[in-house]
Motif scaffolding. Sequence first.
Motif, PDB file in Angstrom:
ATOM      1  N   GLY A  24       0.646  -1.156  -0.031  1.00  0.00           N
ATOM      2  CA  GLY A  24       0.028  -0.052   0.262  1.00  0.00           C
ATOM      3  C   GLY A  24       0.794   1.226   0.012  1.00  0.00           C
ATOM      4  N   LEU A  48      -0.309   2.676  -3.415  1.00  0.00           N
ATOM      5  CA  LEU A  48      -1.216   3.659  -3.185  1.00  0.00           C
ATOM      6  C   LEU A  48      -1.147   4.862  -2.632  1.00  0.00           C
ATOM      7  N   GLN A  87     -10.423   3.330   0.232  1.00  0.00           N
ATOM      8  CA  GLN A  87      -9.386   2.539   1.025  1.00  0.00           C
ATOM      9  C   GLN A  87     -10.018   2.143   2.465  1.00  0.00           C
ATOM     10  N   CYS A 139      -5.008  -1.542   2.520  1.00  0.00           N
ATOM     11  CA  CYS A 139      -5.744  -0.322   2.659  1.00  0.00           C
ATOM     12  C   CYS A 139      -5.310   0.531   3.905  1.00  0.00           C
TER      13      CYS A 139
END
Length: 146
Positions: free
Chosen positions: A69, A73, A89, A119
């Motif tokens: 992540g 992300l 998320q 997440c």
Amino acid sequence: MTSTRLHTAPSVDSLRGREVLFLAVAAGLATSTSYLVQPELRGIAADLDASLAATSAAAGLPILGYMFGLALLVPLVDHLPARRLISAQLGVLALSLGLAAIATHIYVFGAALLASGVCASAGAQLSTMAGKHAPPEKRGRALGAV
């Protein structure tokens, strides 16, 4: 003569103490989910009818997911609307934790924990948002708090 207007979001450079506290609590809760199962490994192994070794390996997957992540992300927060990205998320984090809670097989449990770890990196994105939207004179304090 035509003018071109760029669509820009309204300025939010006015985070106050309560908002920073909210971001800090949300970031802490999201990140802490990666460590929830470790004290209960024996009980979880028994419930899933899995070995302690397999359950321990599954318990390490949120940390691996968190690293994914952070790498995949967190950089997106500068390219996508942060409100949507972080909300998505946190929603998937809640769903994956729910799936882990009801899992009846170690592989489902592990996959759900891996997804929750990915997440959970929303906590790092919330820190970025605090630094980005705090007034310049309070930016360091907001970033440190979150």
